[in-house]
Design a protein around this motif. Structure first.
Motif, PDB file in Angstrom:
ATOM      1  N   ILE A   1       0.856  -1.190   0.000  1.00 23.99           N
ATOM      2  CA  ILE A   1       0.000   0.000   0.000  1.00 23.99           C
ATOM      3  C   ILE A   1       0.887   1.233   0.000  1.00 23.99           C
ATOM      4  CG2 ILE A   1      -1.642   1.363   1.348  1.00 23.99           C
ATOM      5  CD1 ILE A   1      -2.901  -1.136   2.331  1.00 23.99           C
ATOM      6  N   GLY A   2       0.541   2.206  -0.848  1.00 23.71           N
ATOM      7  CA  GLY A   2       1.206   3.498  -0.823  1.00 23.71           C
ATOM      8  C   GLY A   2       0.309   4.514  -0.144  1.00 23.71           C
ATOM      9  N   PHE A   3       0.768   5.091   0.972  1.00 26.95           N
ATOM     10  CA  PHE A   3      -0.008   6.089   1.706  1.00 26.95           C
ATOM     11  C   PHE A   3       0.297   7.480   1.155  1.00 26.95           C
ATOM     12  CE2 PHE A   3       0.202   2.576   4.736  1.00 26.95           C
ATOM     13  CZ  PHE A   3      -1.119   2.498   5.143  1.00 26.95           C
ATOM     14  N   ILE A   4      -0.753   8.235   0.872  1.00 31.82           N
ATOM     15  CA  ILE A   4      -0.636   9.555   0.253  1.00 31.82           C
ATOM     16  C   ILE A   4      -1.050  10.602   1.282  1.00 31.82           C
ATOM     17  CG2 ILE A   4      -1.429  11.028  -1.626  1.00 31.82           C
ATOM     18  CD1 ILE A   4      -2.064   8.405  -3.144  1.00 31.82           C
ATOM     19  N   HIS A   5      -0.131  11.497   1.615  1.00 31.87           N
ATOM     20  CA  HIS A   5      -0.366  12.487   2.670  1.00 31.87           C
ATOM     21  C   HIS A   5      -0.594  13.880   2.086  1.00 31.87           C
ATOM     22  CE1 HIS A   5       0.892  10.006   6.231  1.00 31.87           C
ATOM     23  NE2 HIS A   5       1.387   9.290   5.243  1.00 31.87           N
ATOM     24  N   HIS A   6      -0.999  13.941   0.829  1.00 33.85           N
ATOM     25  CA  HIS A   6      -1.174  15.244   0.181  1.00 33.85           C
ATOM     26  C   HIS A   6      -2.264  15.096  -0.865  1.00 33.85           C
ATOM     27  CE1 HIS A   6       1.240  13.241  -2.876  1.00 33.85           C
ATOM     28  NE2 HIS A   6       2.108  12.966  -1.923  1.00 33.85           N
ATOM     29  N   ASP A   7      -2.343  16.042  -1.783  1.00 33.01           N
ATOM     30  CA  ASP A   7      -3.409  16.050  -2.786  1.00 33.01           C
ATOM     31  C   ASP A   7      -3.349  14.784  -3.638  1.00 33.01           C
ATOM     32  OD1 ASP A   7      -5.267  16.525  -4.713  1.00 33.01           O
ATOM     33  OD2 ASP A   7      -4.356  18.364  -5.490  1.00 33.01           O
ATOM     34  N   PRO A   8      -4.377  13.911  -3.541  1.00 32.53           N
ATOM     35  CA  PRO A   8      -4.332  12.673  -4.321  1.00 32.53           C
ATOM     36  C   PRO A   8      -4.492  12.897  -5.822  1.00 32.53           C
ATOM     37  CG  PRO A   8      -6.455  12.899  -3.220  1.00 32.53           C
ATOM     38  CD  PRO A   8      -5.575  14.006  -2.700  1.00 32.53           C
ATOM     39  N   ALA A   9      -4.789  14.133  -6.239  1.00 35.63           N
ATOM     40  CA  ALA A   9      -4.911  14.410  -7.663  1.00 35.63           C
ATOM     41  C   ALA A   9      -3.538  14.461  -8.347  1.00 35.63           C
ATOM     42  CB  ALA A   9      -5.635  15.737  -7.882  1.00 35.63           C
ATOM     43  N   LEU A  10      -2.464  14.579  -7.553  1.00 33.85           N
ATOM     44  CA  LEU A  10      -1.136  14.587  -8.141  1.00 33.85           C
ATOM     45  C   LEU A  10      -0.854  13.248  -8.817  1.00 33.85           C
ATOM     46  CD1 LEU A  10       0.972  16.264  -5.296  1.00 33.85           C
ATOM     47  CD2 LEU A  10       0.358  17.278  -7.482  1.00 33.85           C
ATOM     48  N   ALA A  11      -0.225  13.294  -9.962  1.00 30.76           N
ATOM     49  CA  ALA A  11       0.130  12.056 -10.674  1.00 30.76           C
ATOM     50  C   ALA A  11       1.308  11.396  -9.957  1.00 30.76           C
ATOM     51  CB  ALA A  11       0.486  12.375 -12.119  1.00 30.76           C
TER      52      ALA A  11
ATOM     53  N   HIS B   1       4.737  -5.937  -5.114  1.00 28.57           N
ATOM     54  CA  HIS B   1       4.117  -4.978  -6.033  1.00 28.57           C
ATOM     55  C   HIS B   1       3.214  -4.024  -5.250  1.00 28.57           C
ATOM     56  CE1 HIS B   1       0.922  -3.750  -8.896  1.00 28.57           C
ATOM     57  NE2 HIS B   1       1.898  -3.743  -9.776  1.00 28.57           N
ATOM     58  N   CYS B   2       3.162  -2.750  -5.638  1.00 26.26           N
ATOM     59  CA  CYS B   2       2.289  -1.778  -4.977  1.00 26.26           C
ATOM     60  C   CYS B   2       1.176  -1.370  -5.928  1.00 26.26           C
ATOM     61  CB  CYS B   2       3.077  -0.537  -4.546  1.00 26.26           C
ATOM     62  SG  CYS B   2       2.047   0.701  -3.727  1.00 26.26           S
ATOM     63  N   GLY B   3      -0.067  -1.681  -5.561  1.00 22.57           N
ATOM     64  CA  GLY B   3      -1.190  -1.361  -6.426  1.00 22.57           C
ATOM     65  C   GLY B   3      -2.327  -0.639  -5.753  1.00 22.57           C
ATOM     66  N   TYR B   4      -2.215  -0.379  -4.442  1.00 26.58           N
ATOM     67  CA  TYR B   4      -3.316   0.239  -3.695  1.00 26.58           C
ATOM     68  C   TYR B   4      -2.852   1.588  -3.167  1.00 26.58           C
ATOM     69  CZ  TYR B   4      -7.416   0.512  -0.623  1.00 26.58           C
ATOM     70  OH  TYR B   4      -8.598   0.883  -0.008  1.00 26.58           O
ATOM     71  N   GLY B   5      -3.613   2.645  -3.457  1.00 24.92           N
ATOM     72  CA  GLY B   5      -3.313   3.976  -2.963  1.00 24.92           C
ATOM     73  C   GLY B   5      -4.267   4.370  -1.849  1.00 24.92           C
ATOM     74  N   ALA B   6      -3.743   4.587  -0.663  1.00 25.65           N
ATOM     75  CA  ALA B   6      -4.549   4.959   0.505  1.00 25.65           C
ATOM     76  C   ALA B   6      -4.339   6.436   0.813  1.00 25.65           C
ATOM     77  CB  ALA B   6      -4.182   4.108   1.713  1.00 25.65           C
ATOM     78  N   VAL B   7      -5.403   7.198   0.772  1.00 28.57           N
ATOM     79  CA  VAL B   7      -5.324   8.632   1.024  1.00 28.57           C
ATOM     80  C   VAL B   7      -5.502   8.882   2.514  1.00 28.57           C
ATOM     81  CG1 VAL B   7      -6.289  10.887   0.476  1.00 28.57           C
ATOM     82  CG2 VAL B   7      -6.260   9.088  -1.268  1.00 28.57           C
ATOM     83  N   VAL B   8      -4.520   9.505   3.125  1.00 26.14           N
ATOM     84  CA  VAL B   8      -4.551   9.776   4.564  1.00 26.14           C
ATOM     85  C   VAL B   8      -5.311  11.077   4.786  1.00 26.14           C
ATOM     86  CG1 VAL B   8      -3.171  10.171   6.635  1.00 26.14           C
ATOM     87  CG2 VAL B   8      -2.361   8.592   4.874  1.00 26.14           C
TER      88      VAL B   8
END
Length: 338
Positions: free
Chosen positions: A120-130, A210-217
């Motif tokens: 899992i990749g944790f996203i700590h900012h705007d998830p709209a970023l590519a 492999h990383c395929g899941y994006g988790a928005v914090v």
């Protein structure tokens, strides 16, 4: 030579007041060729989540949107989605998260599993970023019940990263064979509880790098707003499992009991703080004196909180994650080292 087509995946999304994020989640699932169904269950939302979900339909006939008029919790919503779907593989997607492109191909290239999870990749900012996730060295690992439980015991002062956060794909046939469903009494740890029971019934749980899941914090995440009573329900569920005759090996039962004590300690601390908030310090002290078994957990929890608050003054306890970067649950190291 005939090559069998990959099994189709049903993506299940339990959604509560997720009108702002549900379209991104649905679009990321419908984009995947392996996905045969996307089933959204609106769990009593008041913000038009069901309408937003329907508006994300791509016209392929794969999207189903159901609705509960009253909130029944994520377990009930997911169980309903499982009941009205048919695909042989089941994947859970939270309504404010998304899949990175090509998530399922790496999983379906593997064999010999009943549950399979990726990083899992944790996203700590705007998830709209590519963002493109890192591609770790190709490696698979088998999770035992002991690995799984031990990997779900959080440590103070360390950014949370329990293995229970992983979002495995599950074989429907295994769930049916063992009568597995989400426990609808649980609103905290319902995923952990399901995977633990699957492992207790002999599930082969594989993890790939492999990383395929994006988790928005998100600061307002519902998963971070659990009630004290939710902790009680979780440790009581573990106790029932541990006490089921013949289900667990002795070493497995000891590990489950360790996690149960971990959750019970969190409950004891939260409960005494609730008493203090409602009735004052005197009532909290009287409650503690009348329940001496909970005193060690409460006192150690209070002292640890005070120490962390003191040690954290003037510094950040965790470094910030730069924009455009991901924090990974499994940073390319073995799942459990004992």
């Amino acid at each position: 030579m005939t090559v069998n087509a990959p099994e189709k995946v049903c993506v299940i999304i339990a959604a509560k007041d997720a009108a702002d994020t549900i379209s991104k989640a649905i679009a990321s699932a419908l984009r995947e060729e392996a996905v045969g169904e996307v089933v959204v269950v609106d769990d009593g939302s008041s913000d038009g989540t069901d309408a937003a979900a329907l508006a994300a339909d791509d016209g392929s006939g794969r999207l189903v949107v159901a609705r509960f008029e009253k909130n029944r919790g994520p377990s009930a919503a997911r169980n309903h989605a499982i009941d009205i779907s048919t695909s042989p593989l089941i994947a859970i997607l939270d309504a404010d998260d998304f899949f990175f492109p090509g998530r399922f191909a790496a999983m379906q290239a593997e064999s010999g599993w009943d549950l399979i999870a990726d990083n899992i990749g944790f996203i700590h900012h705007d998830p709209a970023l590519a963002i493109e996730p890192e591609r770790f060295q190709a490696r698979t690992r088998q999770l035992s019940l002991i690995d799984f439980v031990e990997g779900n015991i959080s440590k103070r002062g360390v950014r949370r990263g329990e293995i229970g956060f992983l979002k495995p794909v599950i074989r429907r046939a295994f769930m049916l064979a063992h009568g597995l469903r989400y426990d609808e009494d649980l609103r905290l740890g319902e995923d952990y509880d399901l995977y633990l029971r699957a492992l207790a019934h002999g599930a082969r749980y594989k993890v790939i790098d492999h990383c395929g899941y994006g988790a928005v914090v998100r600061a307002n995440s519902l998963s971070g707003a659990h009630r004290t009573d939710d902790l009680r329900r979780l440790y009581e569920a573990e106790r029932r499992l541990r006490q089921t005759p013949g289900l667990l090996k002795p070493e497995e039962a000891r590990m489950v009991e360790r996690h149960e004590r971990h959750i019970k300690a969190r409950y004891d601390l939260r409960h005494i703080l609730d008493v203090k908030a409602r009735e004052g310090k005197g009532a909290a002290i009287r409650h503690l004196l009348s329940h001496p078994a909970s005193a060690p957990a409460v006192l150690s929890g209070v002292l640890a909180d005070k120490w962390e608050a003191h040690a954290g003054k003037g510094r950040q306890s965790q470094p910030p994650v730069p924009a455009g970067k991901l924090r990974y649950l499994l940073p390319g190291v073995p799942v459990a080292q004992r």
